[in-house]
Design a protein around this motif. Structure first.
Motif, PDB file in Angstrom:
ATOM      1  N   MET A  47       0.888  -1.357   0.017  1.00 36.92           N
ATOM      2  CA  MET A  47       0.111  -0.102   0.076  1.00 36.92           C
ATOM      3  C   MET A  47       0.984   1.175  -0.101  1.00 36.92           C
ATOM      4  N   LYS A  49       0.734   5.149   0.653  1.00 36.82           N
ATOM      5  CA  LYS A  49      -0.053   5.973   1.459  1.00 36.82           C
ATOM      6  C   LYS A  49       0.427   7.403   1.259  1.00 36.82           C
ATOM      7  N   PRO A  72      -7.206   7.498  -6.419  1.00 34.72           N
ATOM      8  CA  PRO A  72      -7.482   5.789  -6.552  1.00 34.72           C
ATOM      9  C   PRO A  72      -8.648   5.645  -7.224  1.00 34.72           C
ATOM     10  N   GLU A  76     -10.074   8.736  -2.987  1.00 30.39           N
ATOM     11  CA  GLU A  76      -9.157   8.629  -1.798  1.00 30.39           C
ATOM     12  C   GLU A  76     -10.093   8.349  -0.405  1.00 30.39           C
ATOM     13  N   LYS A  77      -9.516   7.396   0.247  1.00 29.99           N
ATOM     14  CA  LYS A  77     -10.008   7.359   1.762  1.00 29.99           C
ATOM     15  C   LYS A  77      -9.177   7.580   2.760  1.00 29.99           C
ATOM     16  N   LEU A  79      -7.007   6.958   6.074  1.00 31.05           N
ATOM     17  CA  LEU A  79      -6.656   5.713   6.751  1.00 31.05           C
ATOM     18  C   LEU A  79      -6.532   6.234   8.475  1.00 31.05           C
ATOM     19  N   THR A  92      -3.249  10.653   6.575  1.00 29.98           N
ATOM     20  CA  THR A  92      -2.858   9.770   5.896  1.00 29.98           C
ATOM     21  C   THR A  92      -3.932   9.320   4.888  1.00 29.98           C
ATOM     22  N   GLU A  93      -3.780   9.266   3.580  1.00 27.48           N
ATOM     23  CA  GLU A  93      -4.855   8.662   2.745  1.00 27.48           C
ATOM     24  C   GLU A  93      -4.298   7.752   1.636  1.00 27.48           C
ATOM     25  N   THR A  94      -5.217   7.052   0.987  1.00 24.94           N
ATOM     26  CA  THR A  94      -4.841   5.900   0.039  1.00 24.94           C
ATOM     27  C   THR A  94      -4.607   6.803  -1.284  1.00 24.94           C
ATOM     28  N   SER A  95      -3.693   6.289  -2.099  1.00 19.07           N
ATOM     29  CA  SER A  95      -3.174   6.454  -3.326  1.00 19.07           C
ATOM     30  C   SER A  95      -3.295   5.566  -4.319  1.00 19.07           C
ATOM     31  N   GLN A  98       0.977   1.720  -7.386  1.00 20.30           N
ATOM     32  CA  GLN A  98       0.805   0.286  -6.969  1.00 20.30           C
ATOM     33  C   GLN A  98       2.485   0.139  -6.988  1.00 20.30           C
ATOM     34  N   ASP A 138       3.806   1.210   2.510  1.00 18.87           N
ATOM     35  CA  ASP A 138       3.454   0.120   3.459  1.00 18.87           C
ATOM     36  C   ASP A 138       3.953   0.160   4.827  1.00 18.87           C
TER      37      ASP A 138
END
Length: 140
Positions: A47, A49, A72, A76-77, A79, A92-95, A98, A138
């Motif tokens: 992941m 972030k 993403p 974005e979500k 975390l 902190t968020e998702t991106s 990959q 990660d």
């Protein structure tokens, strides 16, 4: 005069061994939550972030998605954050990026976007102010 001066060499070695073993015992017992070693499976997705945009020219920080970067799929979500991130005001968020363990890949398109003139100007302003994106792979 310190009490260890004049000690025999055998006694001083014994004292040193006791100190080293005592310190080593404490070091073995020390643990930070979330920092435990982890093994990865070949090709496992990691992941990526995203955190904040920071600059050495200003104390201001901005959310990563204040600039029109790739998001993403599904948006974005946020975390879960640890206490240090909360106290520092970091989010902190998702991106959309990959990474996989032990997989060599030169380039992959994260998204395709059409930018307006206003988007380009905004991006140029952030770049001109030397803002940098902070990311984590990660939790490494």
């Amino acid at each position: 005069r310190p009490h260890w001066v004049g000690m025999s060499q055998t006694k001083s070695r014994a004292l040193l061994a006791v100190v080293v073993l005592t310190v080593a015992g404490f070091a073995e017992a020390f643990y930070l939550p979330g920092v435990a070693p982890r093994k990865y499976v070949l090709g496992e997705q990691l992941m990526v972030k995203v955190n904040t945009l920071t600059s050495n020219l200003t104390p201001l920080q901005f959310d990563y998605y204040n600039v029109p970067f790739c998001e993403p799929k599904g948006g974005e979500k946020a975390l879960p954050e640890n206490i240090g991130e909360v106290l520092a005001g970091e989010r902190t968020e998702t991106s959309a990026y990959q990474c996989h363990t032990n997989v060599t890949r030169m380039c992959k398109v994260a998204c395709r976007k059409e930018w307006t003139a206003a988007n380009v100007d905004e991006f140029r302003d952030f770049a001109g102010a030397r803002f940098r994106a902070n990311m984590r792979l990660d939790n490494l």
